[in-house]
Design a protein around this motif. Sequence first.
Motif, PDB file in Angstrom:
ATOM      1  N   TRP A  91       4.782   1.633  -4.940  1.00 41.77           N
ATOM      2  CA  TRP A  91       5.815   1.871  -5.951  1.00 41.77           C
ATOM      3  C   TRP A  91       5.844   3.362  -6.344  1.00 41.77           C
ATOM      4  O   TRP A  91       6.894   3.996  -6.382  1.00 41.77           O
ATOM      5  CB  TRP A  91       5.517   0.999  -7.172  1.00 41.77           C
ATOM      6  CG  TRP A  91       6.661   0.787  -8.114  1.00 41.77           C
ATOM      7  CD1 TRP A  91       7.501  -0.282  -8.154  1.00 41.77           C
ATOM      8  CD2 TRP A  91       7.074   1.651  -9.179  1.00 41.77           C
ATOM      9  NE1 TRP A  91       8.415  -0.137  -9.169  1.00 41.77           N
ATOM     10  CE2 TRP A  91       8.175   1.044  -9.810  1.00 41.77           C
ATOM     11  CE3 TRP A  91       6.636   2.890  -9.666  1.00 41.77           C
ATOM     12  CZ2 TRP A  91       8.837   1.617 -10.890  1.00 41.77           C
ATOM     13  CZ3 TRP A  91       7.298   3.465 -10.745  1.00 41.77           C
ATOM     14  CH2 TRP A  91       8.387   2.827 -11.351  1.00 41.77           C
ATOM     15  N   TYR A 120       7.225   5.635  -3.543  1.00 42.62           N
ATOM     16  CA  TYR A 120       8.695   5.624  -3.540  1.00 42.62           C
ATOM     17  C   TYR A 120       9.239   6.527  -4.646  1.00 42.62           C
ATOM     18  O   TYR A 120      10.138   7.326  -4.442  1.00 42.62           O
ATOM     19  CB  TYR A 120       9.226   4.204  -3.790  1.00 42.62           C
ATOM     20  CG  TYR A 120       9.486   3.375  -2.558  1.00 42.62           C
ATOM     21  CD1 TYR A 120      10.257   3.865  -1.505  1.00 42.62           C
ATOM     22  CD2 TYR A 120       9.013   2.073  -2.463  1.00 42.62           C
ATOM     23  CE1 TYR A 120      10.527   3.075  -0.387  1.00 42.62           C
ATOM     24  CE2 TYR A 120       9.281   1.274  -1.348  1.00 42.62           C
ATOM     25  CZ  TYR A 120      10.040   1.787  -0.315  1.00 42.62           C
ATOM     26  OH  TYR A 120      10.307   1.011   0.783  1.00 42.62           O
ATOM     27  N   LEU A 178      14.412  -1.996  -2.289  1.00 42.95           N
ATOM     28  CA  LEU A 178      13.892  -1.379  -1.061  1.00 42.95           C
ATOM     29  C   LEU A 178      12.744  -2.225  -0.508  1.00 42.95           C
ATOM     30  O   LEU A 178      12.126  -2.997  -1.239  1.00 42.95           O
ATOM     31  CB  LEU A 178      13.395   0.043  -1.366  1.00 42.95           C
ATOM     32  CG  LEU A 178      14.401   0.980  -2.051  1.00 42.95           C
ATOM     33  CD1 LEU A 178      13.822   2.381  -2.158  1.00 42.95           C
ATOM     34  CD2 LEU A 178      15.735   1.007  -1.307  1.00 42.95           C
ATOM     35  N   ILE A 192       7.366   4.234   4.154  1.00 41.90           N
ATOM     36  CA  ILE A 192       7.916   4.605   2.841  1.00 41.90           C
ATOM     37  C   ILE A 192       8.600   5.968   2.957  1.00 41.90           C
ATOM     38  O   ILE A 192       9.680   6.197   2.415  1.00 41.90           O
ATOM     39  CB  ILE A 192       6.800   4.631   1.769  1.00 41.90           C
ATOM     40  CG1 ILE A 192       6.127   3.265   1.678  1.00 41.90           C
ATOM     41  CG2 ILE A 192       7.362   5.034   0.408  1.00 41.90           C
ATOM     42  CD1 ILE A 192       4.811   3.269   0.922  1.00 41.90           C
ATOM     43  N   SER A 250      12.570   6.549   2.353  1.00 42.78           N
ATOM     44  CA  SER A 250      12.964   7.519   1.327  1.00 42.78           C
ATOM     45  C   SER A 250      13.813   8.631   1.929  1.00 42.78           C
ATOM     46  O   SER A 250      14.845   9.012   1.362  1.00 42.78           O
ATOM     47  CB  SER A 250      11.732   8.136   0.664  1.00 42.78           C
ATOM     48  OG  SER A 250      10.892   7.118   0.172  1.00 42.78           O
TER      49      SER A 250
END
Length: 382
Positions: A260, A263, A352, A363, A367
């Motif tokens: 988390w 991100y 996501l 990730i 992103s």
Amino acid sequence: MIPFNIPTFLGKEKSYLLDAIDKLKLCGDGSYTKKCQELMEKKFHCKKVLLTTSCSHALDMSAILIDVKEGDEVIMPSYTFVSTANAFVLRGAKVVFVDIRPDTMNIDENLIEEAITEKTKAIVVVHYAGVGCEMDTIIDIGKKYNLKVIEDAAQGVNAKYNGKYLGTIGDIGCYSFHETKNYTCGEGGALLLNDEQMIERAEIIREKGTNRAKFFRGQVDKYSWVDIGSSFLPSELNAAYLLAQLEDIEKVNERRLSIWNMYRKKLNLLDQNIHIEFPFIPSSCKQNGHMFYIKVKDLTERQNLIDFLKNRDIMTVFHYIPLHSSKAGKKNGRFFGKEIYTTKESEKLLRLPMFYSLCEEDIDYVSSEIINYYKQNDLSIS
Ligand SMILES: *Cc1c(COP(=O)(O)O)cnc(C)c1O
């Protein structure tokens, strides 16, 4: 391809499953079920935890437990999964939908009181994305009007509000162990009871309306049909898989939180412009990394971004067509007051890929492709 979800698997599940098979005790309430329940009771400081076949079934049990009947009203957000509403509609209640807060996507605690009528039986809150609702206010309202407070904490396992675990704050809490949730056994759930007086009846409802649990404890000499109920208890095989994950509850939590945070950091580039918003975590809440979502400008931009990412093998999803605008929602409920945020905010939200085994490289890729979308479309980064 980066899928949206891969169910959590830690390794130990296999040996626990084999052990459960070796024991040839496959039906519910064996040693694995007991271990899962005791672990959660201890960890979450809850009087009684009962494993169920799903969160939907835990919600069904809640509706039976609080004696919801024809003509009752139950207050809840419209931005939720169908099971939150189904459980109460199945008992004959009408659902009264209340608008959400745009920052957390949770029910707006300040709108609940006005929605109460003499028919209201309960307030059902949904801790969206594992971020707690404003429970202090909601519990006060429940007390003031003598209403039960039920927490749909399907997404909130191991998250906290003001130091208390979600699911243990209201009268009843419901967890999900579906494979899309933080801890899983494929399909599963739990009912959390904080009111001692509900425990015995909950055991009966979960065992097809019989006093079988009491019989096995030697408290009665035969078991019989004493109440309504159904078969809400999971097999030992499910409990064996689940126990492996609950024993490593913090490991899973830390990993999800670190995903988390990655991100959040990697997408920070977009933070300065108007086109994208990030989840808001109130200071009263400790979230559990259940979900990472962004909010884009509108429905069109969301679809464009989904397509753009799909073309790059990244699967993203949105969910919850607000219940009040669905066919069954219109028939079984009504929206109270103005609907300002539920539809508008839900149309902006995009989830996501988020799962335990998601690696940093992926990730990074997700992103940077989101950033590329905005660059290419010249929508935000100049
Ligand atoms: C997943 C979910 C449910 C349903 O959980 P099951 O275990 O699949 O029945 C209910 N409510 C919410 C908010 C959910 O996210």
